[in-house]
Scaffold this motif. Structure first.
Motif, short mmCIF file in Angstrom:
data_model
loop_
_atom_site.label_atom_id
_atom_site.label_comp_id
_atom_site.label_asym_id
_atom_site.label_seq_id
_atom_site.Cartn_x
_atom_site.Cartn_y
_atom_site.Cartn_z
N ALA A 38 0.82 -1.20 0.00
CA ALA A 38 0.00 0.00 0.00
C ALA A 38 0.86 1.26 0.00
N ARG A 39 1.91 1.24 0.78
CA ARG A 39 2.80 2.42 0.85
C ARG A 39 3.48 2.67 -0.49
N ALA A 40 3.99 1.62 -1.11
CA ALA A 40 4.64 1.78 -2.42
C ALA A 40 3.65 2.30 -3.46
N ALA A 41 2.42 1.80 -3.42
CA ALA A 41 1.40 2.25 -4.37
C ALA A 41 1.04 3.71 -4.14
N SER A 42 1.03 4.16 -2.89
CA SER A 42 0.65 5.54 -2.60
C SER A 42 1.68 6.55 -3.08
N LEU A 43 2.89 6.10 -3.33
CA LEU A 43 3.95 7.00 -3.80
C LEU A 43 3.96 7.17 -5.31
N ALA A 44 3.22 6.34 -6.04
CA ALA A 44 3.20 6.40 -7.50
C ALA A 44 2.39 7.60 -7.99
N ARG A 45 2.53 7.91 -9.26
CA ARG A 45 1.84 9.05 -9.85
C ARG A 45 0.60 8.68 -10.65
N SER A 46 0.44 7.40 -10.98
CA SER A 46 -0.73 6.98 -11.75
C SER A 46 -1.25 5.65 -11.20
N PRO A 47 -2.51 5.34 -11.45
CA PRO A 47 -3.07 4.09 -10.93
C PRO A 47 -2.36 2.84 -11.49
N ARG A 48 -2.01 2.88 -12.77
CA ARG A 48 -1.35 1.72 -13.39
C ARG A 48 0.00 1.47 -12.75
N VAL A 49 0.79 2.51 -12.58
CA VAL A 49 2.11 2.38 -11.95
C VAL A 49 1.95 2.00 -10.48
N ALA A 50 0.94 2.56 -9.83
CA ALA A 50 0.70 2.25 -8.41
C ALA A 50 0.42 0.77 -8.22
N ALA A 51 -0.43 0.19 -9.08
CA ALA A 51 -0.75 -1.23 -8.96
C ALA A 51 0.49 -2.08 -9.16
N SER A 52 1.29 -1.73 -10.14
CA SER A 52 2.51 -2.50 -10.41
C SER A 52 3.53 -2.36 -9.27
N ASP A 53 3.77 -1.12 -8.83
CA ASP A 53 4.74 -0.89 -7.76
C ASP A 53 4.31 -1.55 -6.45
N GLY A 54 3.02 -1.45 -6.14
CA GLY A 54 2.50 -2.05 -4.91
C GLY A 54 2.63 -3.55 -4.92
N ARG A 55 2.30 -4.17 -6.04
CA ARG A 55 2.41 -5.62 -6.17
C ARG A 55 3.86 -6.06 -6.04
N ASP A 56 4.75 -5.37 -6.72
CA ASP A 56 6.18 -5.72 -6.66
C ASP A 56 6.73 -5.57 -5.24
N ALA A 57 6.34 -4.50 -4.56
CA ALA A 57 6.84 -4.26 -3.20
C ALA A 57 6.33 -5.32 -2.23
N ALA A 58 5.07 -5.71 -2.35
CA ALA A 58 4.52 -6.73 -1.45
C ALA A 58 5.19 -8.07 -1.68
N GLU A 59 5.38 -8.44 -2.94
CA GLU A 59 6.03 -9.72 -3.24
C GLU A 59 7.49 -9.71 -2.79
N ALA A 60 8.17 -8.58 -2.94
CA ALA A 60 9.55 -8.47 -2.48
C ALA A 60 9.63 -8.57 -0.96
N SER A 61 8.65 -8.00 -0.27
CA SER A 61 8.63 -8.07 1.19
C SER A 61 8.48 -9.52 1.67
N LEU A 62 7.60 -10.28 1.01
CA LEU A 62 7.44 -11.70 1.36
C LEU A 62 8.73 -12.47 1.10
N ALA A 63 9.37 -12.20 -0.04
CA ALA A 63 10.59 -12.91 -0.39
C ALA A 63 11.73 -12.55 0.56
N THR A 64 11.84 -11.29 0.92
CA THR A 64 12.91 -10.85 1.82
C THR A 64 12.80 -11.51 3.18
N ALA A 65 11.58 -11.68 3.65
CA ALA A 65 11.36 -12.30 4.97
C ALA A 65 11.58 -13.80 4.93
#
Length: 129
Positions: A38-65
């Motif tokens: 959610a935080r990564a998506a809120s920093l984006a400038r458009s809905p399309r980029v927000a969805a992509s950035d948010g998804r990538d950040a969440a998946e990276a967070s799961l992988a990092t843990a």
């Protein structure tokens, strides 16, 4: 004599504590991934980029843990980008993760547990969208 009765009970209690701790870690990791998305998506400038950035950040967070999900679903709700500038709006995310019980409790244990978490982050009220 008493020791032969006490040791198996203590080992069982210790095993339950470890399994409970690992389950708590998995739930916390999924919640953190939802908030990160959610935080990564809120920093984006458009809905399309927000969805992509948010998804990538969440998946990276799961992988990092180090949490291995059997199936993962990340949904980013970007309807807040349609709200006029000057109006408070929030981007939300939902992370669903099905974790095998063998990874959380005991190795080789069949089955899985479904973990779900949501996260939210405010868009900057006066930033252009």
């Amino acid at each position: 004599m008493e020791l032969t009765l006490l040791v198996p009970a203590l080992v069982l209690v210790l095993g339950l504590l470890v399994a409970g701790g690992r389950l708590w870690f998995a739930r916390t990791t999924v919640a953190e991934a939802a908030q990160t998305g959610a935080r990564a998506a809120s920093l984006a400038r458009s809905p399309r980029v927000a969805a992509s950035d948010g998804r990538d950040a969440a998946e990276a967070s799961l992988a990092t843990a180090g949490l291995r999900c059997g199936t993962t679903s990340v949904q980013i709700r970007t309807a807040a980008f349609g709200v006029p500038v000057g109006t408070p709006a929030t981007v939300t995310s939902r992370v669903d993760c099905r974790v095998p019980l063998g990874d959380v409790a005991l190795p080789g244990l069949p089955g899985s547990i479904a973990l779900t978490a949501t996260g939210a982050a405010a868009l900057d009220t006066y930033r252009s969208r």
